[in-house]
Each structure stands twice: as C-alpha cells, then as structure tokens.
Design a protein around this motif. Structure first.
Motif: not given
Length: 79
Positions: A12-15, A52-61
């Motif tokens: 997991n790379m989200t951090s 969602l917890s990262q509080d970004f405005d948009y996620w392009a996956l």
C-alpha cells in the motif's frame, strides 16, 4: 504521483501521498488496485477511505483499464 523502483509494487503506497504546499488544488495519481477488487493483480492495493483521508481534491487512478467512478467529492476515478 511517483514512479515505482520495480515493475510492480504490492504494498500500500497511500501514506506516501502528503500535501506539501498550500496549493489551491491537490491531485493524486496512483497506479494501484482497490483492495478486494477481483480480476486484477493487487498492485499497490489501497482502501477507499485511505484516499479520502489524504484530503486531496481529485484522484486519478491507473492499472484497471475500465472506467470506474469510485467516489464523488472528491472524485476518485479510473479514467
């Protein structure tokens, strides 16, 4: 976003996604798989709540080559 040192990453790379400025918008780009999604290799698996917890405005996956809207406000999309 960032590049992987290996062809595939199975952790997991989200951090690694952190706001570092007070820019007006924060966009995350992640080549990964929503945890539990069947039919695809589990590259950089993530939970929706983690993005969602990262509080970004948009996620392009990336990785899944089929359009999918995972969340609105903020948009989290496989384009």
């Amino acid at each position: 976003g960032f590049s992987y040192k290996e062809r595939a990453v199975y952790e997991n790379m989200t951090s690694h996604y952190v706001k570092t400025t007070d820019a007006a918008y924060h966009i995350g780009m992640l080549h990964g798989t929503l945890a539990g999604q069947e039919g695809h290799d589990a590259y950089a698996p993530f939970q929706l709540q983690q993005l969602l917890s990262q509080d970004f405005d948009y996620w392009a996956l990336g990785h899944i080559h089929k359009r999918a809207l995972l969340h609105e406000d903020p948009y989290i999309i496989y384009p």
